[in-house]
Write an enzyme that holds these catalytic residues in place. Structure first.
Site, short mmCIF file in Angstrom:
data_model
loop_
_atom_site.label_atom_id
_atom_site.label_comp_id
_atom_site.label_asym_id
_atom_site.label_seq_id
_atom_site.Cartn_x
_atom_site.Cartn_y
_atom_site.Cartn_z
CG HIS A 1 9.37 -11.14 -1.64
ND1 HIS A 1 9.40 -9.77 -1.53
CD2 HIS A 1 10.27 -11.46 -2.61
CE1 HIS A 1 10.30 -9.29 -2.38
NE2 HIS A 1 10.83 -10.29 -3.06
CD GLU B 1 7.44 -7.73 1.01
OE1 GLU B 1 7.89 -8.73 0.42
OE2 GLU B 1 6.93 -6.77 0.42
CB SER C 1 11.76 -8.45 -5.62
OG SER C 1 12.72 -8.93 -4.71
#
Length: 559
Positions: free
Chosen positions: A457, A345, A228
């Site tokens: 995610h 995601e 990330s």
């Protein structure tokens, strides 16, 4: 457990995963001592629970002076030397942040226990995990982990590198950096250029170059990896002239330098918000910075908490130009890279954290046009682009569940997938790129997430760090254990040779003009041309339509 009860814990998962191990007492190597340029440090002998695997851990080693007083909003400076042997057996302070996002009771309910870690501006420390047999001269590959968390939250101690270090015979380093306003505030001029958090990361990488040999690591074989905002950091170092020569490979998990929310050419919006919140009625940048340096930690924390996410900026030094320009001009020295994304995601955790007011499950065909118009504005697109997004992703379907799924896909594509593919295409003509799509939905989430969520995610982090071997009582399958071992092997092979492949692993082809990539699942397989149509839409069709729209508006004004 109701879904809302899990929010705090999953916030932590979105930026990382806590993998605690058991400390054991012993003789001799139970208290290893290593040299650094600024003094000696004593670590611990650690056994991963229920295994005979041992590592040495060295926690809380300073790589810079505390960034306080005149060093607040300033580049990091080398740490002061110390006399005697520094204790490296306890976790360092985490940087100033909204620690409510790190979870609390929910962690305990899942048998995950955060160590009691204090918070302070004095936070520029790193943790090292070394196979117990390693010594100066072992020349092991080094893997430097940069945590995620939207550049506003996170800490090194959420990530335990013991399993990765021990099973793959590598040195793992987890670093910290200033976050939020303290890490990325800029006035847009010489009084505060910004990107302090990125400069902290550079300082940590320089420390690794100078000192990691004493821990058994090879300074000429350093790979940086992150997820990330950590992946965005890694990707930013690839294009930054300040970071050249400090590492030799890069792994970007669900984050690259061109993520739209994490890079900005202008600091004006953040500058205005901070100036208003601080009460610093400054007439110029110099007096504003003087006022901000006079604020105490509590006052700075209150300002910090306003930002769920904060972007890095084009500062003329760490980022001389926008990363997209740097890549397009080939004005950087690429290294071999692994770049990848997860197949869902924007599945659940990000909308829950970042945009709880937007109820995706309430989207219908009737409400969709207004939702897409609003979404286009948030994406910095003309509101008229809502119709184009509708046509590309939703078509004529009336089914609400399908519309909601397509909306989540659209957001995931915009935020993560398309930027990752763009960076991979930029870099692959200059250095090898291995691309992946992580596709496995962890089995232990089955009772906590909606059934439609796939690989959300942050889900791959558990497997990268060998989650099933830590002090975590979560159910996992034999197949998941094997997948975790494969991923650790791929990552470590890449750190060792610049190539993830080795005997016994499913073959991972380099991404070339055939557009091959690895589908990371229980049974890995090779895919081709990931999201080719969507990539065409976001990089060709949509920009062309926007230009046509602007041209039409200009002609209308002339009339």
């Amino acid at each position: 457990m109701p879904l809302y009860k899990l929010l705090g814990w999953l916030n932590a998962v979105a930026c990382g995963v806590l993998l605690l191990v058991l400390h054991v007492q012993g003789q001799d190597s139970a208290s290893p001592i290593r040299n650094t340029h600024t003094g000696q440090v004593r670590g611990s002998l650690v056994h991963v629970k229920d295994t005979d695997i041992a590592v040495h851990t060295f926690l809380g080693i300073p790589f810079a002076k505390p960034p306080v007083g005149p060093l607040r909003f300033a580049p990091p400076e080398a740490p002061e030397p110390w006399s005697g042997v520094r204790d490296g057996t306890s976790h360092p302070n985490m940087c100033l942040q909204n620690d409510n996002l790190m979870g609390s009771e929910d962690l305990k309910m899942m048998n995950l226990i955060l160590p009691p870690i204090s918070m302070s501006e004095d936070c520029l420390y790193l943790n090292i995990y070394v196979p117990a047999h390693a010594h100066e001269g072992s020349n092991l590959p080094v893997m430097v982990w940069i945590h995620g968390g939207a550049l506003t939250v996170g800490m090194a101690s959420m990530y335990d590198g013991s399993m990765l270090a021990a099973t793959e015979d590598v040195v793992v380093v987890a670093i910290q950096y200033r976050l939020g306003v303290l890490g990325f505030f800029s006035t847009g001029d010489q009084h505060a250029k910004g990107n302090w958090g990125y400069l902290d990361q550079v300082a940590a990488l320089r420390w690794v170059q100078q000192n990691i040999v004493h821990f058994g690591g090879n300074p000429d074989r350093v790979t940086i990896f992150g997820e990330s905002a950590g992946g965005t950091s890694v990707s930013s170092h690839v294009v930054s002239p300040m970071s050249q020569g400090l590492f030799h490979g890069a792994i970007m998990e669900s984050g690259v330098a061109v993520l739209p929310d994490l890079i900005s050419s202008s600091s004006e919006m953040v500058h205005r918000i901070v100036a208003n919140l601080s009460g610093c009625a400054a007439v110029n940048s110099e007096t504003l910075m003087c006022c901000l340096r006079g604020k105490n930690e509590a006052e700075m924390l209150a300002i910090n908490k306003v930002f769920k996410i904060i972007p890095g900026v084009v500062d003329g030094e760490f980022l001389p130009k926008h990363p997209q320009e740097l890549m397009a001009s080939k004005d950087f020295h690429p290294v071999p890279s692994i770049i990848g994304i997860n197949n869902d995601e924007y599945g659940w955790i990000l909308p829950t954290i970042m945009d709880p007011a937007q109820k995706i499950e309430e989207i219908t065909r009737k409400t969709l046009p207004a939702v897409l118009k609003s979404t286009a504005l948030k994406m910095m697109l003309p509101p008229e682009c809502g119709d184009l997004l509708m046509e590309e992703y939703m078509g004529d379907t009336e089914d609400p569940e399908t519309l909601q799924a397509q909306f989540r896909e659209m957001k995931g594509d915009f935020m993560f997938v398309i930027p990752a593919l763009q960076v991979a295409h930029f870099q692959r003509s200059h250095a090898p790129v291995y691309f992946y799509e992580f596709q496995h939905r962890p089995s232990f989430f089955k009772d906590f997430r909606p059934p439609y969520v796939k690989a959300d995610h942050g889900d791959e982090i558990f497997l990268v760090f060998g989650y099933q071997f830590g002090n975590i009582k979560l159910p996992y399958t034999e197949e998941e254990e094997q997948l975790s071992r494969r991923i650790m092997k791929y990552w470590a092979n890449f750190a060792r040779h610049g190539n993830p492949n080795s005997e016994g692993l499913p073959y991972w082809p380099v991404m070339d003009h055939d557009e091959q990539y690895l589908q990371l699942d229980i049974q890995p397989s090779v895919g081709r041309a990931l999201k080719a149509r969507r990539l065409q839409f976001w990089t060709k069709t949509l920009p062309q339509k926007i230009q046509e729209l602007k041209g039409s508006q200009e002609r209308h004004k002339e009339l």
